[in-house]
Scaffold this active site. Structure first.
Site, PDB file in Angstrom:
ATOM      1  N   CYS A 134       3.714 -58.497 -11.845  1.00  0.00           N
ATOM      2  CA  CYS A 134       3.773 -60.189 -12.041  1.00  0.00           C
ATOM      3  C   CYS A 134       4.028 -60.762 -13.434  1.00  0.00           C
ATOM      4  O   CYS A 134       3.208 -60.628 -14.141  1.00  0.00           O
ATOM      5  CB  CYS A 134       2.459 -60.778 -11.304  1.00  0.00           C
ATOM      6  N   GLY A 164      14.001 -56.230  -3.268  1.00  0.00           N
ATOM      7  CA  GLY A 164      14.906 -57.154  -4.262  1.00  0.00           C
ATOM      8  C   GLY A 164      16.179 -57.455  -3.482  1.00  0.00           C
ATOM      9  O   GLY A 164      17.098 -56.714  -3.676  1.00  0.00           O
ATOM     10  N   ASN A 173      -0.148 -54.622  -7.635  1.00  0.00           N
ATOM     11  CA  ASN A 173       0.747 -55.585  -8.147  1.00  0.00           C
ATOM     12  C   ASN A 173       0.589 -55.377  -9.597  1.00  0.00           C
ATOM     13  O   ASN A 173      -0.309 -55.842 -10.256  1.00  0.00           O
ATOM     14  CB  ASN A 173       0.519 -57.030  -7.684  1.00  0.00           C
ATOM     15  N   LYS A 178      -0.156 -61.807   0.459  1.00  0.00           N
ATOM     16  CA  LYS A 178      -0.034 -62.216  -1.228  1.00  0.00           C
ATOM     17  C   LYS A 178      -1.207 -61.528  -1.899  1.00  0.00           C
ATOM     18  O   LYS A 178      -2.274 -61.248  -1.522  1.00  0.00           O
ATOM     19  CB  LYS A 178      -0.417 -63.790  -0.992  1.00  0.00           C
ATOM     20  N   ILE A 203      11.623 -53.310  -6.613  1.00  0.00           N
ATOM     21  CA  ILE A 203      10.957 -53.734  -7.786  1.00  0.00           C
ATOM     22  C   ILE A 203      10.412 -55.380  -7.295  1.00  0.00           C
ATOM     23  O   ILE A 203      10.483 -56.038  -6.628  1.00  0.00           O
ATOM     24  CB  ILE A 203      11.961 -53.899  -8.972  1.00  0.00           C
ATOM     25  N   ASN A 204       9.462 -55.774  -8.296  1.00  0.00           N
ATOM     26  CA  ASN A 204       9.177 -56.999  -8.412  1.00  0.00           C
ATOM     27  C   ASN A 204      10.214 -58.107  -9.161  1.00  0.00           C
ATOM     28  O   ASN A 204      11.252 -57.538  -9.471  1.00  0.00           O
ATOM     29  CB  ASN A 204       8.052 -57.323  -9.412  1.00  0.00           C
TER      30      ASN A 204
END
Ligand code: SIN
Length: 300
Positions: free
Chosen positions: A128, A239, A125, A45, A187-188
């Site tokens: 977000c 994704g 990251n 995380k 991708i996020n």
């Protein structure tokens, strides 16, 4: 299993499935469960310098079919504490730390802490959707500043995790490559929302969140395809991947490996083993000897 080993920016994976950041990545125990489920690598995380509680509830809702909308808000115990957890992992599979910050320097400091914890790589990251001031991946020059600063401070492979919410994700990926990134994760989640008809209000406490799961796949695939055309560094697809066939689409588009997150909910923790098996079957049935044989084939 048949021809599944892949190399991503110098990191060897026994199969091309990785646990995506954000799912079960806050303790050594939960990351180990993904390893036992067959993951070829795990991404922890995202963590910050200071512990962070995250956004107000509700923070996660289901969006049929097979999707999630989350506004977790990067809740984490802080990089120091998470680093202690990651230290406990015994080198069974590569471990990638995910870091974020409110400045390039903070990203770099967090990446240094993770390097000291012995991880195999760092994912930045930059994307977000739930915490203002951390989306350096919206603009080429901001993404570049973060990547350069991190590369200046750590020796590990560095991956930039990007978002299709950026105006031009391909240009951001190119900027990251120029700044020294060793790979791109694409991708996020995508910014999205849900509204409750009775309350006549957004469902998520944060009103807007990030959409993941099956419906994201065509967007993610398009991004991977376009990014892979323009950069030389490896691209990791992320994704909506839940089956071997999904993963194969990403390899054909040019991905070197794939990350799986939301599908853990629908196919269980063994999803990594199942997807790897399904990829192997695809390769074997068509006479290919490795994932590398089909990587980028859709471009030819
Ligand atoms: C979150 O913690 O808000 C999700 C993380 C992300 O989408 O990068």
């Amino acid at each position: 299993m048949h021809g599944l080993e892949v190399e991503v920016a110098g990191i060897m994976l026994k199969n091309p499935t990785m646990l995506a950041s954000g799912i079960m990545g806050l303790s050594a125990a939960s990351l180990r469960r993904a390893v036992r489920g067959g993951a070829g690598a795990v991404v922890a995380k995202s963590c910050s310098s200071q512990p962070r509680e995250g956004n107000p509830n509700p923070t996660v809702i289901e969006v049929p079919p097979r999707g999630l909308l989350n506004s977790v808000g990067l809740a984490n115990p802080g990089c120091r504490e998470l680093a202690e957890e990651l230290r406990k992992l015994g080198g069974e599979v590569p471990v990638i730390a995910s870091v974020y910050g409110f400045s390039p320097e903070e990203y770099a400091e967090n990446a240094v802490l993770m390097q000291q914890a012995g991880v195999d790589g760092v994912e930045l990251n930059l994307s977000c959707p739930n915490v203002e001031g951390t989306v350096f991946g919206y603009r080429e020059e901001l993404a570049q500043e973060v990547v350069s600063e991190v590369k200046r401070r750590v020796k590990l492979p560095v991956f930039a995790k990007l978002t299709a919410d950026a105006g031009d994700v391909v240009s951001v990926a190119k900027a990251c490559e120029e700044a020294g990134a060793d790979g791109i994760t694409a991708i996020n989640t995508l910014r999205a929302m849900s509204i409750d008809l009775t309350a006549r209000q957004p469902v998520l406490g944060n009103r807007v969140g990030g959409l993941s799961g099956a419906c994201l796949k065509p967007v993610a695939l398009r991004c991977v395809y376009e990014i892979a055309e323009e950069v030389r560094i490896p691209v990791i697809g992320c994704g909506g991947i839940s089956t071997g066939r999904d993963a194969v689409e990403f390899f054909l588009a040019g991905a070197r490996a794939v990350q799986i997150g939301t599908a853990v909910l629908y196919r269980g923790l063994n999803v990594f083993r199942k997807v790897a098996q399904e990829i192997a079957e695809y390769l074997e049935e068509r006479g290919y000897s490795s994932v590398g044989d089909i990587t980028g084939m859709a471009h030819r």
